[in-house]
Design a protein around this motif. Sequence first.
Motif, mmCIF file in Angstrom:
data_model
loop_
_atom_site.group_PDB
_atom_site.id
_atom_site.type_symbol
_atom_site.label_atom_id
_atom_site.label_comp_id
_atom_site.label_asym_id
_atom_site.label_seq_id
_atom_site.Cartn_x
_atom_site.Cartn_y
_atom_site.Cartn_z
ATOM 1 N N ALA A 158 0.916 -1.295 -0.037
ATOM 2 C CA ALA A 158 -0.059 0.131 -0.013
ATOM 3 C C ALA A 158 0.872 1.338 -0.141
ATOM 4 N N THR A 159 1.858 1.277 0.850
ATOM 5 C CA THR A 159 2.792 2.450 0.970
ATOM 6 C C THR A 159 3.461 2.765 -0.487
ATOM 7 N N THR A 160 3.847 1.645 -1.110
ATOM 8 C CA THR A 160 4.632 1.890 -2.506
ATOM 9 C C THR A 160 3.657 2.177 -3.527
ATOM 10 N N GLU A 161 2.544 1.753 -3.356
ATOM 11 C CA GLU A 161 1.460 2.267 -4.430
ATOM 12 C C GLU A 161 1.019 3.827 -4.046
ATOM 13 N N PHE A 162 0.825 4.176 -2.743
ATOM 14 C CA PHE A 162 0.567 5.504 -2.611
ATOM 15 C C PHE A 162 1.835 6.664 -2.907
ATOM 16 N N ASP A 163 2.915 6.128 -2.550
ATOM 17 C CA ASP A 163 4.111 6.951 -2.972
ATOM 18 C C ASP A 163 4.160 6.935 -4.450
ATOM 19 N N ARG A 164 3.892 5.977 -5.027
ATOM 20 C CA ARG A 164 3.878 5.906 -6.660
ATOM 21 C C ARG A 164 2.971 7.123 -7.023
ATOM 22 N N LEU A 165 1.485 7.044 -6.627
ATOM 23 C CA LEU A 165 0.539 7.857 -6.983
ATOM 24 C C LEU A 165 1.057 9.449 -6.329
ATOM 25 N N ALA A 166 1.602 9.543 -5.317
ATOM 26 C CA ALA A 166 2.209 10.837 -4.689
ATOM 27 C C ALA A 166 3.057 11.519 -5.859
ATOM 28 N N SER A 167 3.963 10.845 -6.169
ATOM 29 C CA SER A 167 4.881 11.259 -7.047
ATOM 30 C C SER A 167 4.486 11.563 -8.513
ATOM 31 N N GLN A 168 3.478 10.878 -8.860
ATOM 32 C CA GLN A 168 2.656 11.165 -10.237
ATOM 33 C C GLN A 168 1.913 12.683 -10.101
ATOM 34 N N ARG A 169 1.263 12.816 -8.728
ATOM 35 C CA ARG A 169 0.608 13.894 -8.346
ATOM 36 C C ARG A 169 1.403 15.076 -8.057
ATOM 37 N N ASN A 170 2.766 14.772 -7.910
ATOM 38 C CA ASN A 170 3.677 16.096 -7.384
ATOM 39 C C ASN A 170 3.243 16.361 -5.943
ATOM 40 N N TRP A 171 2.812 15.444 -5.105
ATOM 41 C CA TRP A 171 2.682 15.662 -3.801
ATOM 42 C C TRP A 171 3.774 15.354 -3.023
ATOM 43 N N THR A 172 4.360 16.428 -2.504
ATOM 44 C CA THR A 172 5.760 16.285 -1.645
ATOM 45 C C THR A 172 5.555 15.854 -0.364
ATOM 46 N N GLN A 173 6.381 14.823 -0.244
ATOM 47 C CA GLN A 173 6.246 13.910 1.042
ATOM 48 C C GLN A 173 6.443 14.791 2.192
ATOM 49 N N GLY A 174 5.497 14.855 3.318
ATOM 50 C CA GLY A 174 5.609 15.613 4.287
ATOM 51 C C GLY A 174 4.634 16.887 4.306
ATOM 52 N N SER A 175 4.308 17.164 3.014
ATOM 53 C CA SER A 175 3.527 18.460 2.971
ATOM 54 C C SER A 175 1.844 18.368 3.199
ATOM 55 N N LYS A 176 1.169 19.106 3.585
ATOM 56 C CA LYS A 176 -0.212 19.133 4.192
ATOM 57 C C LYS A 176 -0.970 18.191 3.298
ATOM 58 N N LYS A 177 -0.824 18.464 1.812
ATOM 59 C CA LYS A 177 -1.638 17.359 0.898
ATOM 60 C C LYS A 177 -1.113 16.037 0.996
ATOM 61 N N TYR A 178 0.144 15.975 0.994
ATOM 62 C CA TYR A 178 0.517 14.598 1.028
ATOM 63 C C TYR A 178 0.085 13.752 2.294
ATOM 64 N N ARG A 179 0.214 14.522 3.424
ATOM 65 C CA ARG A 179 -0.270 13.849 4.634
ATOM 66 C C ARG A 179 -1.922 13.532 4.933
ATOM 67 N N SER A 180 -2.664 14.414 4.313
ATOM 68 C CA SER A 180 -4.224 14.431 4.202
ATOM 69 C C SER A 180 -4.675 13.216 3.382
ATOM 70 N N GLU A 181 -3.779 13.130 1.985
ATOM 71 C CA GLU A 181 -4.222 12.323 1.145
ATOM 72 C C GLU A 181 -3.813 10.702 1.805
ATOM 73 N N ARG A 182 -2.611 11.014 2.131
ATOM 74 C CA ARG A 182 -2.022 9.541 2.852
ATOM 75 C C ARG A 182 -3.046 9.119 3.841
ATOM 76 N N ALA A 183 -3.532 10.004 4.761
ATOM 77 C CA ALA A 183 -4.694 9.541 5.724
ATOM 78 C C ALA A 183 -5.828 9.059 5.152
ATOM 79 N N LYS A 184 -6.242 9.732 4.094
ATOM 80 C CA LYS A 184 -7.489 9.206 3.463
ATOM 81 C C LYS A 184 -7.251 7.952 2.788
#
Length: 152
Positions: free
Chosen positions: A21-47
């Motif tokens: 799950a973490t690998t797939e989320f990180d792949r999505l985050a990279s595709q969407r340009n969500w910076t790890q640790g950012s508010k958007k990244y943390r919010s989406e990761r929680a969801k």
Amino acid sequence: MENSNYFSRFPNFQPARSTSATTEFDRLASQRNWTQGSKKYRSERAKFLVSEFDAHFGTDATKLENWQALCVEVKVQSPTESITQCRKSKKALAKVHVNLVDLVDSRRTGKKLKRFPGPNALGDYTIRTGKIFPKSAAKKDGFLKALLRVIL
């Protein structure tokens, strides 16, 4: 189990069914340009993590089948043939120390879930690996709340 509904929000992203799950989320985050640790990244990761957990274990904490599935997954041996017995299993779950991100991954990948001997060992592992399930999300869910541990 099919992939969670979370990924359906991103039609250009095709998740691998048996990948972490973490690998797939990180792949999505990279595709969407969500910076790890950012508010958007943390919010989406929680969801995402809550959606994954719900997809694998259900959302209704009053359904016996959902508690039974969770108890089987974390290897709680208490009898769970009724809602009353299931409530007793909640007490047994308080003695179970598993990483919640790994719990989601074990369902996705089929990898054996590691149980830790106590909260300190779990905390050390969780901090070392960065596999931290959002506390605010876990507190809202009856199943997750039963497995939520304080990490020092």
